[in-house]
Design a protein around this motif. Sequence first.
Motif, PDB file in Angstrom:
ATOM      1  N   THR A   1       0.766  -1.148  -0.063  1.00 44.27           N
ATOM      2  CA  THR A   1      -0.034  -0.125   0.152  1.00 44.27           C
ATOM      3  C   THR A   1       0.787   1.258  -0.018  1.00 44.27           C
ATOM      4  OG1 THR A   1      -0.204  -0.169   2.405  1.00 44.27           O
ATOM      5  CG2 THR A   1      -2.025  -1.060   1.022  1.00 44.27           C
ATOM      6  N   ARG A   2       2.029   1.216   0.629  1.00 45.47           N
ATOM      7  CA  ARG A   2       3.088   2.363   0.346  1.00 45.47           C
ATOM      8  C   ARG A   2       3.696   2.488  -1.193  1.00 45.47           C
ATOM      9  NH1 ARG A   2       5.676   2.038   6.473  1.00 45.47           N
ATOM     10  NH2 ARG A   2       3.751   2.323   7.570  1.00 45.47           N
ATOM     11  N   SER A   3       3.738   1.365  -1.644  1.00 49.12           N
ATOM     12  CA  SER A   3       4.155   1.304  -2.904  1.00 49.12           C
ATOM     13  C   SER A   3       3.331   2.101  -3.968  1.00 49.12           C
ATOM     14  CB  SER A   3       4.637  -0.018  -3.470  1.00 49.12           C
ATOM     15  OG  SER A   3       5.524  -0.040  -4.732  1.00 49.12           O
ATOM     16  N   ARG A   4       3.428   3.261  -4.182  1.00 46.13           N
ATOM     17  CA  ARG A   4       2.772   3.976  -5.301  1.00 46.13           C
ATOM     18  C   ARG A   4       3.735   4.485  -6.395  1.00 46.13           C
ATOM     19  NH1 ARG A   4      -0.478   1.944  -3.761  1.00 46.13           N
ATOM     20  NH2 ARG A   4      -1.452   2.798  -6.032  1.00 46.13           N
ATOM     21  N   SER A   5       2.943   5.151  -7.413  1.00 48.51           N
ATOM     22  CA  SER A   5       3.941   5.869  -8.520  1.00 48.51           C
ATOM     23  C   SER A   5       4.366   7.145  -7.871  1.00 48.51           C
ATOM     24  CB  SER A   5       3.207   5.800  -9.744  1.00 48.51           C
ATOM     25  OG  SER A   5       2.893   4.552 -10.028  1.00 48.51           O
ATOM     26  N   TYR A   6       5.598   7.360  -7.491  1.00 52.07           N
ATOM     27  CA  TYR A   6       5.921   8.610  -6.952  1.00 52.07           C
ATOM     28  C   TYR A   6       6.608   9.232  -8.015  1.00 52.07           C
ATOM     29  CZ  TYR A   6       5.229   6.998  -2.277  1.00 52.07           C
ATOM     30  OH  TYR A   6       4.526   6.374  -1.262  1.00 52.07           O
ATOM     31  N   ARG A   7       6.520  10.639  -8.304  1.00 52.58           N
ATOM     32  CA  ARG A   7       7.168  11.326  -9.280  1.00 52.58           C
ATOM     33  C   ARG A   7       8.031  12.616  -8.933  1.00 52.58           C
ATOM     34  NH1 ARG A   7       2.276   9.359 -10.793  1.00 52.58           N
ATOM     35  NH2 ARG A   7       1.849   8.329 -12.525  1.00 52.58           N
ATOM     36  N   ARG A   8       8.087  12.902  -7.646  1.00 48.53           N
ATOM     37  CA  ARG A   8       8.921  13.823  -7.157  1.00 48.53           C
ATOM     38  C   ARG A   8       9.585  13.264  -6.186  1.00 48.53           C
ATOM     39  NH1 ARG A   8       4.547  18.646  -5.615  1.00 48.53           N
ATOM     40  NH2 ARG A   8       3.689  16.583  -4.858  1.00 48.53           N
TER      41      ARG A   8
ATOM     42  N   ALA B   1      11.846   5.242 -12.571  1.00 47.21           N
ATOM     43  CA  ALA B   1      12.552   6.268 -11.912  1.00 47.21           C
ATOM     44  C   ALA B   1      12.702   6.054 -10.402  1.00 47.21           C
ATOM     45  CB  ALA B   1      11.765   7.387 -12.264  1.00 47.21           C
ATOM     46  N   LEU B   2      13.778   6.242  -9.722  1.00 51.39           N
ATOM     47  CA  LEU B   2      13.876   6.041  -8.217  1.00 51.39           C
ATOM     48  C   LEU B   2      14.412   7.038  -7.455  1.00 51.39           C
ATOM     49  CD1 LEU B   2      15.476   2.223  -9.041  1.00 51.39           C
ATOM     50  CD2 LEU B   2      13.086   2.829  -8.018  1.00 51.39           C
ATOM     51  N   GLY B   3      13.910   7.116  -6.239  1.00 48.91           N
ATOM     52  CA  GLY B   3      14.456   8.134  -5.480  1.00 48.91           C
ATOM     53  C   GLY B   3      13.924   8.052  -4.054  1.00 48.91           C
ATOM     54  N   LYS B   4      13.939   9.142  -3.223  1.00 45.81           N
ATOM     55  CA  LYS B   4      13.532   9.400  -1.798  1.00 45.81           C
ATOM     56  C   LYS B   4      12.242  10.213  -2.152  1.00 45.81           C
ATOM     57  CE  LYS B   4      13.621   9.344   2.678  1.00 45.81           C
ATOM     58  NZ  LYS B   4      13.231   8.228   3.407  1.00 45.81           N
ATOM     59  N   PRO B   5      11.073   9.728  -1.995  1.00 45.27           N
ATOM     60  CA  PRO B   5       9.926  10.500  -2.536  1.00 45.27           C
ATOM     61  C   PRO B   5       9.712  11.947  -1.363  1.00 45.27           C
ATOM     62  CG  PRO B   5       9.321   8.138  -2.299  1.00 45.27           C
ATOM     63  CD  PRO B   5      10.746   8.425  -1.570  1.00 45.27           C
ATOM     64  N   VAL B   6       9.319  12.772  -2.073  1.00 45.75           N
ATOM     65  CA  VAL B   6       9.017  13.976  -1.339  1.00 45.75           C
ATOM     66  C   VAL B   6       7.535  14.366  -1.499  1.00 45.75           C
ATOM     67  CG1 VAL B   6      11.350  14.864  -1.186  1.00 45.75           C
ATOM     68  CG2 VAL B   6       9.863  15.695  -3.203  1.00 45.75           C
ATOM     69  N   GLU B   7       6.681  13.639  -2.025  1.00 51.79           N
ATOM     70  CA  GLU B   7       5.410  13.910  -2.290  1.00 51.79           C
ATOM     71  C   GLU B   7       4.346  12.890  -1.408  1.00 51.79           C
ATOM     72  OE1 GLU B   7       3.826  13.676  -5.995  1.00 51.79           O
ATOM     73  OE2 GLU B   7       5.085  11.787  -6.801  1.00 51.79           O
ATOM     74  N   THR B   8       3.113  13.378  -1.243  1.00 55.53           N
ATOM     75  CA  THR B   8       2.194  12.365  -0.603  1.00 55.53           C
ATOM     76  C   THR B   8       1.405  11.929  -1.646  1.00 55.53           C
ATOM     77  OG1 THR B   8       2.388  13.933   1.514  1.00 55.53           O
ATOM     78  CG2 THR B   8       0.580  12.455   1.155  1.00 55.53           C
ATOM     79  N   VAL B   9       1.274  10.871  -1.653  1.00 54.94           N
ATOM     80  CA  VAL B   9       0.356  10.026  -2.487  1.00 54.94           C
ATOM     81  C   VAL B   9      -0.729   9.207  -1.691  1.00 54.94           C
ATOM     82  CG1 VAL B   9       0.313   8.158  -4.516  1.00 54.94           C
ATOM     83  CG2 VAL B   9       2.056   9.785  -4.265  1.00 54.94           C
TER      84      VAL B   9
END
Length: 192
Positions: A8-15, A148-156
């Motif tokens: 459930t935490r694995s979302r499509s993060y884009r930022r 695309a990978l990284g430390k997310p900074v957005e709330t999804v």
Amino acid sequence: MKFRDIVTRSRSYRRFDTSCRLEDGQLADLVELACYVPSSRNLQPLKYVAVSNSETCAEVFGCLSWAGYLADWHGPAGHERPAAYLVMLCDLEIASGAACDTGIAAQTILLGATSMGLGGCIVASVERDRLRSVLGIPDRYAIEFVLALGKPVETVVIDQMREEGDVRYYRDAHGVHHVPKRTIEEVLLQFR
């Protein structure tokens, strides 16, 4: 973290937090996870190119299109771009296509990233010829996706899909990314 939480935490993060760089060892660990998953006919045709230096990341970024449902957004700003990429390839000398392998491997990599406190996005809208040139990928390999990978900074957040069935994700006035999902009652069918 329990498996359900990882899913459930694995979302499509884009930022992402661009200052949080990924190490080659982290990328290798994620690819290694994909080495162990099921593969159609066990052919295992998937190969990967890991990109983590900032100059090449910038070139890869230029080959990608972001978030088709967000018409006024052309991708993350410079300080919110991915820290790394995994370019997923199909070795055409092993198989003429990757069948279901791409989805299994990509999801496994994203679940692995989530378990590491990272996030990612499967990008399918890729200028493949341009990316092939940027990375020097031989014709033997078909470019499937870019992760695309990284430390997310957005709330999804996950929202229950409305009755009209609109699947489009959106951002609210506070920049929170909302993703509508179908309910279990809609997807678990009974015919008898």
